[in-house]
Design a protein around this motif. Structure first.
Motif, mmCIF file in Angstrom:
data_model
loop_
_atom_site.group_PDB
_atom_site.id
_atom_site.type_symbol
_atom_site.label_atom_id
_atom_site.label_comp_id
_atom_site.label_asym_id
_atom_site.label_seq_id
_atom_site.Cartn_x
_atom_site.Cartn_y
_atom_site.Cartn_z
ATOM 1 N N UNK A 1 14.547 0.309 -9.832
ATOM 2 C CA UNK A 1 15.778 0.610 -9.085
ATOM 3 C C UNK A 1 16.259 2.025 -9.354
ATOM 4 N N UNK A 2 15.820 2.568 -10.470
ATOM 5 C CA UNK A 2 16.277 3.913 -10.816
ATOM 6 C C UNK A 2 15.831 4.953 -9.786
ATOM 7 N N UNK A 3 14.832 4.575 -8.961
ATOM 8 C CA UNK A 3 14.377 5.500 -7.918
ATOM 9 C C UNK A 3 15.433 5.755 -6.848
ATOM 10 N N UNK A 4 16.488 4.937 -6.797
ATOM 11 C CA UNK A 4 17.505 5.181 -5.774
ATOM 12 C C UNK A 4 18.182 6.536 -5.975
ATOM 13 N N UNK A 5 17.987 7.120 -7.152
ATOM 14 C CA UNK A 5 18.589 8.447 -7.356
ATOM 15 C C UNK A 5 17.968 9.465 -6.400
ATOM 16 N N UNK A 6 16.737 9.189 -5.964
ATOM 17 C CA UNK A 6 16.045 10.051 -5.012
ATOM 18 C C UNK A 6 16.827 10.194 -3.706
ATOM 19 N N UNK B 1 9.256 4.091 0.800
ATOM 20 C CA UNK B 1 10.068 3.131 1.544
ATOM 21 C C UNK B 1 11.540 3.521 1.474
ATOM 22 N N UNK B 2 11.976 4.001 0.308
ATOM 23 C CA UNK B 2 13.374 4.428 0.188
ATOM 24 C C UNK B 2 13.645 5.631 1.085
ATOM 25 N N UNK B 3 12.718 6.591 1.121
ATOM 26 C CA UNK B 3 12.873 7.736 2.014
ATOM 27 C C UNK B 3 12.943 7.285 3.464
ATOM 28 N N UNK B 4 12.016 6.384 3.820
ATOM 29 C CA UNK B 4 12.015 5.882 5.191
ATOM 30 C C UNK B 4 13.355 5.232 5.506
ATOM 31 N N UNK B 5 13.839 4.418 4.551
ATOM 32 C CA UNK B 5 15.090 3.717 4.788
ATOM 33 C C UNK B 5 16.248 4.695 4.943
ATOM 34 N N UNK B 6 16.223 5.789 4.180
ATOM 35 C CA UNK B 6 17.387 6.661 4.218
ATOM 36 C C UNK B 6 17.263 7.772 5.256
ATOM 37 N N UNK B 7 16.044 8.191 5.573
ATOM 38 C CA UNK B 7 15.889 9.323 6.493
ATOM 39 C C UNK B 7 15.371 8.887 7.857
ATOM 40 N N UNK B 8 14.317 8.077 7.852
ATOM 41 C CA UNK B 8 13.665 7.743 9.112
ATOM 42 C C UNK B 8 14.434 6.691 9.896
ATOM 43 N N UNK B 9 14.919 5.673 9.172
ATOM 44 C CA UNK B 9 15.587 4.560 9.846
ATOM 45 C C UNK B 9 16.742 5.002 10.748
ATOM 46 N N UNK C 1 0.799 -1.212 0.000
ATOM 47 C CA UNK C 1 0.000 0.000 0.000
ATOM 48 C C UNK C 1 0.836 1.267 0.000
ATOM 49 N N UNK C 2 2.141 1.116 -0.081
ATOM 50 C CA UNK C 2 3.028 2.269 0.031
ATOM 51 C C UNK C 2 3.926 2.312 -1.203
ATOM 52 N N UNK C 3 4.145 3.505 -1.792
ATOM 53 C CA UNK C 3 5.031 3.570 -2.968
ATOM 54 C C UNK C 3 6.484 3.264 -2.589
ATOM 55 N N UNK C 4 7.233 2.758 -3.545
ATOM 56 C CA UNK C 4 8.637 2.422 -3.290
ATOM 57 C C UNK C 4 9.427 3.637 -2.821
ATOM 58 N N UNK D 1 24.484 3.983 3.257
ATOM 59 C CA UNK D 1 23.286 4.446 2.540
ATOM 60 C C UNK D 1 22.788 3.407 1.536
ATOM 61 N N UNK D 2 23.732 2.822 0.817
ATOM 62 C CA UNK D 2 23.359 1.807 -0.177
ATOM 63 C C UNK D 2 22.707 0.604 0.500
ATOM 64 N N UNK D 3 23.296 0.205 1.649
ATOM 65 C CA UNK D 3 22.750 -0.952 2.355
ATOM 66 C C UNK D 3 21.303 -0.691 2.761
ATOM 67 N N UNK D 4 21.045 0.546 3.230
ATOM 68 C CA UNK D 4 19.677 0.886 3.634
ATOM 69 C C UNK D 4 18.732 0.800 2.442
ATOM 70 N N UNK D 5 19.191 1.322 1.295
ATOM 71 C CA UNK D 5 18.343 1.248 0.097
ATOM 72 C C UNK D 5 18.091 -0.199 -0.289
ATOM 73 N N UNK D 6 19.145 -1.025 -0.182
ATOM 74 C CA UNK D 6 18.996 -2.438 -0.557
ATOM 75 C C UNK D 6 17.973 -3.130 0.342
ATOM 76 N N UNK D 7 18.045 -2.837 1.647
ATOM 77 C CA UNK D 7 17.083 -3.456 2.570
ATOM 78 C C UNK D 7 15.670 -3.008 2.216
ATOM 79 N N UNK D 8 15.512 -1.709 1.966
ATOM 80 C CA UNK D 8 14.193 -1.187 1.604
ATOM 81 C C UNK D 8 13.643 -1.861 0.356
ATOM 82 N N UNK D 9 14.473 -1.938 -0.683
ATOM 83 C CA UNK D 9 14.028 -2.525 -1.951
ATOM 84 C C UNK D 9 13.709 -4.003 -1.781
ATOM 85 N N UNK D 10 14.549 -4.697 -1.007
ATOM 86 C CA UNK D 10 14.330 -6.135 -0.799
ATOM 87 C C UNK D 10 12.983 -6.376 -0.117
#
Lengths: 248, 359
Positions: B298-303, B205-213, B199-202, B225-234
């Motif tokens: 995956x291109x959203x990681x540029x965000x 989740x990437x923002x949460x992983x990089x900012x909130x986590x 129910x949540x856009x990717x 930072x990359x690890x956080x993105x990887x966990x979020x995407x996974x």
């Protein structure tokens, strides 16, 4: 005769699907090596009865005991009982992603921890018994219905069961193929394995059964040795049933 | 009474095969169809020749940008920036490491096809990601450390997608099984997770992983930072895989479960040996579809400040020496994405054929 001399005992077994009372006080004692045929109209609870015996269905009241072990809700007990009970289904239920041989190897190698080589020998022996050894490396969907059902029987035999349950084994077959399956079942019966068979093949019942049971509406209505059962039915319900299945 | 003799099979009449028959049957069967065929041909005529001219015949392939005289695409931009598109800011002297990893990947895939011994296979599967990781990130065996901030380009895109696909697959299967479980707590947790993530856009989740986590961790612990993105995407991908696999599980007839139970197989044995192989086989098209969309997502990681291949194109376009080369850049990226996604979908078709046992 004491309870322990029976291979299977069912005491006052009751089962409900929701509010629907499927099995009503079913009592059944089956001796080692006995061949029992159960017949009855659809929805009479005959399949449910034999499915309770290997815990594919749960029952709410009563007691079932298989070869001296009480059937209770316990993973180990259930697995122990299933390792002694083979079941043949109406729709064969072979595993379509595995070859015939692999179908037969699954339980021996994973459940009974047999070495693969030994399991293959056993599997080929039983495939030969059901006259289908030349198809060992085909996939189930490449075989005819009759061949698939014979493979299913061989698959059960590979776990060396004390008891074989047959749940309408010929009902899904083309008429041409019924006899090849029945032939295998007759041979099996002659070897003294305990057999319970839900079927409408009355010829088979007369030839093989020690006892025939008629069920209706979740109860055992009548039981008798086959000749009396067919020639001299007692209850009106059974007379009607026999009329209907034998009239054409 | 009548009896009949068996007849020999005859070949089909010649009017029902051949090229002319095919043309008449498929392209010119009636007036409407013929008109559509002509309109279609005209449409292709107006599109294809100019496109080919721009991309190939009038294109500039070499030289410097001051020497460009032709009208078509100026691929010299791609040639010039090629290394950045592929490796991002990965130090140039170390490009051999990702290259070696690419070779190892190919060797790995081939070995999966040809190595028959299951123990060697498992060893390879376990060894493969470790070797790739050590080679790319360095920090052992005398390899210079390359921080993840410097990873980028196609290398990063493929890496994020590969990790996302490989790691989410087992998690997704477990979630799907959990969703079917008879244990209420397991079931609720799995359903809750799947429905929340879906129910949540990717991006969220990437923002949460990089900012909130990071807010939840004390200052000393700093996740990469990359690890956080990887966990979020996974985790995101796992929820989708779970739904795809659930669809496959539901298509397996009840009898298969009953047969495996009645043979005495335990729950996990039945699942792994009987149910999942069939369910996953049915799910292959949808699984690959979901992998393809992950690859593009995956291109959203540029965000969150990681530079994948698309971000690298955008970035190189702002190089003051190379202004106005957007079209070439984006056409190039489009082709890269298309080639990879098309390969994935063709590969999925070949696996489907391989697993097909209904001859």
């Amino acid at each position: 005769m004491s309870e322990h001399e029976f291979m299977i005992t069912m005491q006052d077994v009751n089962k409900w699907y929701g509010d629907f009372h499927v099995l009503k006080d079913v009592n059944l004692n089956i001796k080692k090596g006995e061949k029992l045929v159960i017949c009855g109209p659809s929805g009479s609870g005959k399949s449910t009865t034999i499915r309770c015996l290997n815990h594919l269905e749960k029952f709410q009241e009563g007691k079932i005991s298989i070869n001296g072990t009480d059937l209770i809700e316990d993973v180990k007990v259930v697995r122990h009982i299933r390792s002694q009970v083979g079941m043949v289904f109406q729709h064969f239920n072979l595993f379509p992603h595995l070859s015939v041989l692999e179908n037969l190897l699954l339980a021996p190698t994973w459940v009974h921890n047999k070495p693969r080589k030994e399991a293959i020998e056993t599997a080929m022996y039983y495939l030969e018994r059901v006259k289908i050894a030349d198809q060992a490396h085909k996939y189930p969907n490449q075989l005819s219905g009759g061949q698939q059902q014979r493979v299913a029987i061989a698959r059960c035999l590979c776990i060396n069961p004390e008891i074989m349950l047959f749940d309408e084994p010929t009902s899904a077959l083309d008429p041409e193929m019924v006899s090849e399956v029945l032939e295998v079942m007759v041979e099996l019966a002659e070897e003294g394995i305990t057999m319970i068979c839900v079927t409408h093949e009355m010829g088979f019942a007369k030839k093989v059964a020690d006892r025939v049971i008629f069920m209706d509406a979740g109860q055992i209505i009548e039981e008798n040795e086959p000749h009396e059962f067919f020639d001299n039915p007692q209850s009106d319900r059974l007379k009607l049933f026999l009329d209907q299945i034998l009239s054409h | 009474m009548a009896t009949y003799t068996m007849k020999e099979a005859k070949p089909a009449p010649s009017t029902s095969k051949g090229l002319l028959f095919w043309l008449r049957e498929n392209l010119f069967s009636d007036i409407k169809n013929s008109l559509l065929t002509l309109v279609g041909l005209y449409f292709l005529y107006t599109i294809i020749p100019p496109l080919l001219n721009w991309m190939i015949f009038d294109a500039t392939w070499s030289g410097t940008k001051d020497e460009v005289v032709k009208e078509g695409a100026r691929w010299i931009f791609i040639v010039e920036k090629f290394d950045q598109f592929i490796y991002g800011f990965y130090p140039e002297s170390l490009h051999w490491r990702p290259n070696l990893v690419a070779l190892i990947c190919i060797a790995f895939l081939l070995s999966m096809k040809f190595v028959k011994n299951i123990n060697i296979k498992i060893a390879l599967i376990l060894l493969f990601p470790v070797v790739c990781f050590v080679l790319i990130s360095g920090g052992g065996f005398g390899l210079e450390v390359v921080e993840t901030e410097k990873w980028g380009g196609l290398m990063l895109t493929v890496l994020v997608a590969a990790v996302g696909i490989i790691a989410s697959f087992p998690i997704g299967i477990i979630l799907a099984l959990g969703r079917q479980s008879h244990m209420p707590i397991v079931k609720t947790l799995c359903v809750g997770f799947i429905e929340f993530v879906r129910g949540v856009p990717l991006i969220t989740i990437l923002f949460m992983a990089s900012v909130v986590l990071p807010l939840f961790f004390s200052d000393g612990i700093d996740f990469d930072k990359l690890l956080r993105a990887l966990i979020g995407i996974t985790l995101f991908q796992a929820a989708y895989i779970a739904e795809v696999v659930r669809g496959g599980l539901q298509a397996i007839p009840r009898g298969q479960y009953e047969a495996s139970e009645s043979l005495g197989l335990s729950y996990w044995q039945g699942m792994i040996l009987v149910i999942l192989p069939q369910a996953l086989k049915i799910s292959i098209p949808n699984l690959v579809g979901s992998f393809i969309s992950l690859f593009k997502d995956t291109t959203l990681v540029l965000i969150i400040g990681l530079f994948d291949i698309l971000a690298m194109v955008t970035l190189t376009n702002s190089d003051t020496n190379w202004l106005g080369y957007e079209v070439e850049g984006y056409v190039f990226v489009t082709m890269i994405y298309w080639v990879i996604c098309f390969t994935m979908s063709q590969y999925s078709k070949s696996i489907e054929r391989k697993f097909n046992t209904e001859h």
